[in-house]
Enzyme design. Structure first.
Site, mmCIF file in Angstrom:
data_model
loop_
_atom_site.group_PDB
_atom_site.id
_atom_site.type_symbol
_atom_site.label_atom_id
_atom_site.label_comp_id
_atom_site.label_asym_id
_atom_site.label_seq_id
_atom_site.Cartn_x
_atom_site.Cartn_y
_atom_site.Cartn_z
ATOM 1 N N GLU A 104 -4.816 7.618 7.669
ATOM 2 C CA GLU A 104 -5.774 6.680 7.073
ATOM 3 C C GLU A 104 -6.041 5.524 8.035
ATOM 4 O O GLU A 104 -7.189 5.087 8.214
ATOM 5 C CB GLU A 104 -5.210 6.167 5.750
ATOM 6 C CG GLU A 104 -6.178 5.366 4.913
ATOM 7 C CD GLU A 104 -5.588 4.941 3.579
ATOM 8 O OE1 GLU A 104 -6.275 4.207 2.843
ATOM 9 O OE2 GLU A 104 -4.447 5.333 3.256
ATOM 10 N N HIS B 278 0.829 -1.209 0.000
ATOM 11 C CA HIS B 278 0.000 0.000 0.000
ATOM 12 C C HIS B 278 0.860 1.254 0.000
ATOM 13 O O HIS B 278 0.566 2.233 -0.702
ATOM 14 C CB HIS B 278 -0.935 -0.039 1.214
ATOM 15 C CG HIS B 278 -1.837 1.138 1.319
ATOM 16 N ND1 HIS B 278 -1.669 2.119 2.277
ATOM 17 C CD2 HIS B 278 -2.921 1.508 0.602
ATOM 18 C CE1 HIS B 278 -2.608 3.035 2.141
ATOM 19 N NE2 HIS B 278 -3.380 2.685 1.126
ATOM 20 N N GLU C 174 2.319 1.837 -3.463
ATOM 21 C CA GLU C 174 1.296 2.403 -4.356
ATOM 22 C C GLU C 174 1.178 3.914 -4.150
ATOM 23 O O GLU C 174 1.091 4.690 -5.104
ATOM 24 C CB GLU C 174 -0.034 1.704 -4.093
ATOM 25 C CG GLU C 174 -1.231 2.309 -4.801
ATOM 26 C CD GLU C 174 -2.387 2.573 -3.859
ATOM 27 O OE1 GLU C 174 -2.909 3.704 -3.859
ATOM 28 O OE2 GLU C 174 -2.779 1.633 -3.127
ATOM 29 N N HIS C 175 1.198 4.355 -2.887
ATOM 30 C CA HIS C 175 1.140 5.791 -2.599
ATOM 31 C C HIS C 175 2.381 6.512 -3.107
ATOM 32 O O HIS C 175 2.291 7.599 -3.691
ATOM 33 C CB HIS C 175 1.011 6.017 -1.090
ATOM 34 C CG HIS C 175 -0.391 5.946 -0.581
ATOM 35 N ND1 HIS C 175 -0.965 6.954 0.158
ATOM 36 C CD2 HIS C 175 -1.345 4.993 -0.705
ATOM 37 C CE1 HIS C 175 -2.198 6.621 0.484
ATOM 38 N NE2 HIS C 175 -2.453 5.430 -0.029
#
Length: 427
Positions: free
Chosen positions: A135, A55, A58-59
């Site tokens: 998040e 994740h 991806e960011h």
């Protein structure tokens, strides 16, 4: 250049010499092009100390490369009217863009740049860790999100396939450039990558660009993740909330299992729409929940079936009792009328997903990574149409024989024990 080319109806597929697959579908009625790179790696491919790394990568893909700043990445796409996005799941990571057909080369150049040349600047990395920690905190503060993370962790205890995609504060804070680059070298390999495009696209042109951008990537033998082992169990989180959020589950099936479509239809008939049994009995007849639904999540080697709902503290026990009774009853008397309706709804969902270029390339990429071929819609429809009432009832009986998983958060004192729930599933 040693490429292998095949044609699958309207879809052209070329495999580069290093194993990367390029799949395109020209749609003459579309003036735009949607394209992306899917990587067959996700959260389940992480080691424990890498939890959340997919994740984060991806960011970080949009935070600058050797020749573009983060702003330049956005400007190069938006200057031609396009948009760009990325997503991480349990088994896949995708990087996608949409532009006019005449600007395919711009989009591909940006996608290739962020996948091959990301800089992982220390300052950008620190800032993005902070964003992901926010998040994470947002999920912790949202019971109806948190409960599904707890559900997966319990169903696949101690395994990467069950871990939340975001990671934990400790692992997120620990990541550095060396960890990221080691993961990319191991997992972002051409044999686990598909470049897919649909709309106003030319196959030969895209293959040429793909060869230039990705052709030099070395072929590396793909590492297989640990097989998923359903464990079951329970996690009860008592919190002072207005509502109890509950997820009850059982072992499901892989999308490669011959019984997958029967299990999927059973889940849909049980709680997949306004005419489903659970919706009618729990919501419409008894008013025990604002919403209730059932689902079947398939992975490449395992799956998970479940039911999620929220209710007040005084209705927790009745909701569970009614749900268990509906589940057991469905394995005995699902009707032909229900089956016909569920088949029609499944076909509409399948075909609706293929009405946009984005939906088409996602299907193609996932199928090529999973099967090595494109599974045509007609083949899926034939398998669905071949199912009879007794097939679906039996699929339900098989599902309900598994050990249950329960995740619950909120005012949950009224919930029965897991042993009582297991007995209720047997009717």
């Amino acid at each position: 250049m040693n490429q292998h080319f095949v044609r699958e109806k309207r879809i052209d597929i070329t495999t580069l010499s290093n194993g990367l697959m390029v799949a395109t579908e020209r749609m003459p009625e579309i003036a735009t092009a949607t394209l992306g790179v899917w990587v067959g790696t996700g959260s389940r491919h992480e080691e424990p100390h890498e939890h959340g790394l997919s994740h984060l990568i991806e960011h970080m893909a949009f935070k600058g490369t050797a020749r573009r700043s983060a702003r330049q990445i956005a400007e190069d796409i938006e200057n031609v009217g396009g948009d760009i996005n990325a997503a991480t799941s349990v088994e896949y990571t995708s990087y996608t863009a949409r532009v006019l057909g005449e600007n395919v080369d711009v989009a591909l150049d940006v996608l290739g740049d962020i996948l091959i040349n990301s800089a992982f600047d220390a300052g950008e990395l620190a800032r993005e860790k902070g964003v992901i920690l926010q998040e994470y905190a947002a999920v912790e503060d949202t019971p109806d999100d948190l409960i599904y993370d707890a559900f997966m962790e319990t169903a696949f205890a101690g395994q990467a396939v069950g871990r939340p995609i975001l990671g934990t504060p400790d692992t997120i804070k620990s990541f550095d450039e060396a960890t990221i680059r080691a993961f990319l070298a191991r997992e972002y390999t051409p044999g686990k990558m598909v470049l897919a495009a649909a709309g106003d696209v030319d196959h030969a042109r895209i293959v040429d660009i793909a060869e230039r951008l990705f052709g030099a990537m070395p072929a590396v033998e793909a590492r297989q993740p640990e097989p998923g082992r359903y464990t079951g169990g329970e996690r009860r989180i008592s919190r002072k909330l207005e509502q109890a959020n509950l997820v009850l589950g059982l072992p499901g099936l892989s999308f490669k299992d011959p019984g997958y479509y029967g299990a999927h239809l059973f889940a849909h008939m049980l709680g997949g729409g306004l005419t489903s049994r659970l919706w009618h009995e729990v919501r419409e007849t008894r008013g025990l929940a604002y919403s209730i639904d059932s689902f079947h999540w398939p992975f490449s080697d395992c799956g998970l079936f479940g039911i999620g709902a929220g209710t007040g503290a005084s209705d927790v026990r009745e909701l569970m009792d009614v749900t268990l009774a509906c589940m057991a009853q469905a394995t005995q008397d699902i009707s032909e009328v229900e089956l016909v309706r569920a088949k029609a709804q499944m076909k509409v969902a399948l075909l609706t997903a293929l009405e946009t270029p984005g939906g088409r390339i996602e299907r193609v990429a996932r199928q090529l990574l999973s099967w090595g071929r494109v599974v045509e819609s007609e083949e899926i429809v034939r398998k669905v149409d071949a199912l009879e009432v007794e097939h679906v009832r039996e699929a339900g009986r098989v599902l309900l024989q598994g050990a249950p998983t329960l995740a619950a958060i909120g005012p949950i004192k009224g919930l029965p024990s897991l042993d009582i729930i297991a007995s209720g599933l047997r009717g």
